[in-house]
Design an enzyme around this catalytic site. Sequence first.
Site, PDB file in Angstrom:
ATOM      1  N   CYS A  99       0.688  -1.098   0.009  1.00 43.07           N
ATOM      2  CA  CYS A  99       0.043  -0.085   0.033  1.00 43.07           C
ATOM      3  C   CYS A  99       0.851   1.075  -0.042  1.00 43.07           C
ATOM      4  CB  CYS A  99      -0.872  -0.118   1.192  1.00 43.07           C
ATOM      5  SG  CYS A  99      -1.864   1.510   1.587  1.00 43.07           S
ATOM      6  N   CYS A 103      -3.181   7.467  -1.884  1.00 40.15           N
ATOM      7  CA  CYS A 103      -4.466   7.729  -2.384  1.00 40.15           C
ATOM      8  C   CYS A 103      -5.692   8.185  -1.500  1.00 40.15           C
ATOM      9  CB  CYS A 103      -5.078   6.365  -2.978  1.00 40.15           C
ATOM     10  SG  CYS A 103      -3.803   5.268  -3.387  1.00 40.15           S
ATOM     11  N   THR A 190      -4.305   4.795   7.309  1.00 36.42           N
ATOM     12  CA  THR A 190      -3.406   4.441   6.347  1.00 36.42           C
ATOM     13  C   THR A 190      -2.361   5.664   6.034  1.00 36.42           C
ATOM     14  OG1 THR A 190      -4.941   3.015   5.022  1.00 36.42           O
ATOM     15  CG2 THR A 190      -2.865   3.790   3.799  1.00 36.42           C
ATOM     16  N   GLU A 256      -0.413   1.454   9.135  1.00 35.46           N
ATOM     17  CA  GLU A 256      -1.565   2.055   9.641  1.00 35.46           C
ATOM     18  C   GLU A 256      -1.488   2.577  11.109  1.00 35.46           C
ATOM     19  OE1 GLU A 256      -2.071  -0.707   7.564  1.00 35.46           O
ATOM     20  OE2 GLU A 256      -3.160   0.676   5.979  1.00 35.46           O
ATOM     21  N   HIS A 291     -12.785   5.619  -3.304  1.00 34.23           N
ATOM     22  CA  HIS A 291     -11.576   4.650  -2.623  1.00 34.23           C
ATOM     23  C   HIS A 291     -11.990   3.288  -3.094  1.00 34.23           C
ATOM     24  CE1 HIS A 291      -7.936   4.429  -0.401  1.00 34.23           C
ATOM     25  NE2 HIS A 291      -8.542   3.657   0.276  1.00 34.23           N
ATOM     26  N   TYR A 295      -9.318   0.794  -5.428  1.00 34.00           N
ATOM     27  CA  TYR A 295      -8.758  -0.553  -4.971  1.00 34.00           C
ATOM     28  C   TYR A 295      -8.890  -1.418  -6.357  1.00 34.00           C
ATOM     29  CZ  TYR A 295      -8.697  -0.519   0.072  1.00 34.00           C
ATOM     30  OH  TYR A 295      -8.376  -0.372   1.497  1.00 34.00           O
ATOM     31  N   CYS A 298      -4.784  -0.295  -7.165  1.00 37.83           N
ATOM     32  CA  CYS A 298      -3.578  -0.572  -6.314  1.00 37.83           C
ATOM     33  C   CYS A 298      -3.661  -2.014  -6.049  1.00 37.83           C
ATOM     34  CB  CYS A 298      -3.760   0.064  -5.046  1.00 37.83           C
ATOM     35  SG  CYS A 298      -4.960  -0.505  -3.664  1.00 37.83           S
ATOM     36  N   GLU A 446      -7.005  -5.840   4.291  1.00 37.85           N
ATOM     37  CA  GLU A 446      -7.468  -4.476   3.658  1.00 37.85           C
ATOM     38  C   GLU A 446      -8.130  -4.547   2.519  1.00 37.85           C
ATOM     39  OE1 GLU A 446      -4.736  -1.618   1.794  1.00 37.85           O
ATOM     40  OE2 GLU A 446      -5.548  -0.119   3.267  1.00 37.85           O
TER      41      GLU A 446
HETATM   42 FE1  SF4 Z   1      -3.130   1.910  -0.054  1.00 36.11          FE
HETATM   43 FE2  SF4 Z   1      -4.880   0.798  -2.105  1.00 36.11          FE
HETATM   44 FE3  SF4 Z   1      -5.965   2.649  -0.269  1.00 36.11          FE
HETATM   45 FE4  SF4 Z   1      -3.893   3.475  -2.234  1.00 36.11          FE
HETATM   46  S1  SF4 Z   1      -6.104   2.627  -2.499  1.00 36.11           S
HETATM   47  S2  SF4 Z   1      -3.911   4.039   0.046  1.00 36.11           S
HETATM   48  S3  SF4 Z   1      -2.570   1.816  -2.223  1.00 36.11           S
HETATM   49  S4  SF4 Z   1      -5.133   0.503  -0.096  1.00 36.11           S
HETATM   50 FE    FE Z   2      -6.963   1.341   1.762  1.00 37.47          FE
END
Ligand code: SF4
Ligand code: FE
Length: 482
Positions: A99, A103, A190, A256, A291, A295, A298, A446
């Site tokens: 991660c 983001c 995060t 985190e 968000h 996902y 990422c 996550e």
């Molecule tokens: Fe982390 Fe993915 Fe959230 Fe970006 S979108 S902060 S990489 S979990």
């Molecule tokens: Fe996340």
Amino acid sequence: MALMTGEEYVESMRKMNLNVYMFGEKIDDPVDNPVLRPSLNSVKATYDLAQMPEYEDLMTVTLEDGRKINRFANIHRNTDDLIKKVKMQRLCGQKTASCFQRCVGMDAFNAVWSTTYEIDKKYSTNYHENFKSYLRMVQDRDFTVDGAMTDPKGDRSLAPHAQPDLDLYLRVVEQREDGIVVRGAKAHQTGIINSQEVIVMPTVAMGPEDKDFAVSFAVPTDAEGITMIIGRQSCDTRKLEGSSMDVGNSEFGGVEALVVFDDVFVPNDRIFLNGEYEFAGMLVERFAGYHRQSYGGCKVGVGDVLIGAAALAADYNGVPKASHIKDKLIEMVHLNETLYCCGIACSAEGKPTESGNYLIDLLLANVCKQNVTRYPYEIARLAEDIAGGFMVTAPSEKDLRSPVVGPMVEKYLKGTAGVSTENRLKILRLIENLTLGTAAVGYRTESMHGAGSPQAQRIMISRQGSIGKKKELAKEIAKIRD
Ligand code: SF4
Ligand code: FE
């Protein structure tokens, strides 16, 4: 200021005076702490990649006024921006296998941007202007910003104002002439220790009695009254043992923390919501939607690394041509690309908000995240299947280097000819890291709970799924007239 280099970012974090605790002790220098440094490196990658000409188009945006900014600070202007966001996240996932944290700020910027516009329209408040000048500062200084939504929530059956301990949802405890004072906590934050700023948002839709809890604002992460308590990760102390091989991914990681706001002062120009409770739900829905789109980028990038590791493990075991191995790899690719399809689809179907920035299609973004709560688990299961038992029973690097047992490890853990035992162990440790170790926080659990647990998406899917319209379609075809 122009875009920061990775090194400049690291130096800027060194200047922060963060109040971080880990293993019960204050960490004076989180930047150079061996347990925490890999997480900083993942954020640093978002700066390093933006400096590379081959990634310029994905990692940076040139605004209409000529300013070049990191895409992580962009307000999406069209569906092309939304799609490039997902592609950028896949790239960052591929390069860090973890991660990369930045983001949450980007998703907060876009949700706060459109929501403040709509609050101001209704109440003639000044939140959108506040946010615009804040964002400009963040863009120009190329900051990383944490987006803080999740409150500890105490008894889940009770609304914020009905909790026996009111601090379990972050709230305004004092309205002052020059600003507000807030108290409470945000959980699972995060990347907060690798961010210069934090944007706080409410975590649920709220009613009139929750007015004090309907608050959004930004403060520096080293503001007076903030304490960060680092969350443990499986195998975290392996990073203290001095073996990069045993860590699996020694350079990068995620982090985190539980973040406590103990009477933190927020000046008026950093407030984006203060009591207009009916807008809390809109802010939550939009941030979560963005968000959930994220996902689809990422996790897919990290999935690419895991699939590659599984394929290498098969090569090193001498079975790349076995039909069941080929089939498992195909299945992993199929699942991973399905997630990517969802990330791209909710972006391509994005629409402008009243403020003009683009919002993803909320139904498709929620379907995206719902799939993410499942497919990485199956991809991880298949990777473990292909890797074989040594991914959890292989001896340590110290054993491999030992003059006594080293030759035994070398001989008995050898795979196919031409591949060293060391390389075989490295790839098994990487699979362990991604499925059971420190990176499993980001790739597995996550995937379940980040950006909202599965039930949160199902509620949104039920709201957005247009069952009524679908019934009409069926009646039409069946020639039912009532
Ligand atoms: Fe982390 Fe993915 Fe959230 Fe970006 S979108 S902060 S990489 S979990
Ligand atoms: Fe996340």
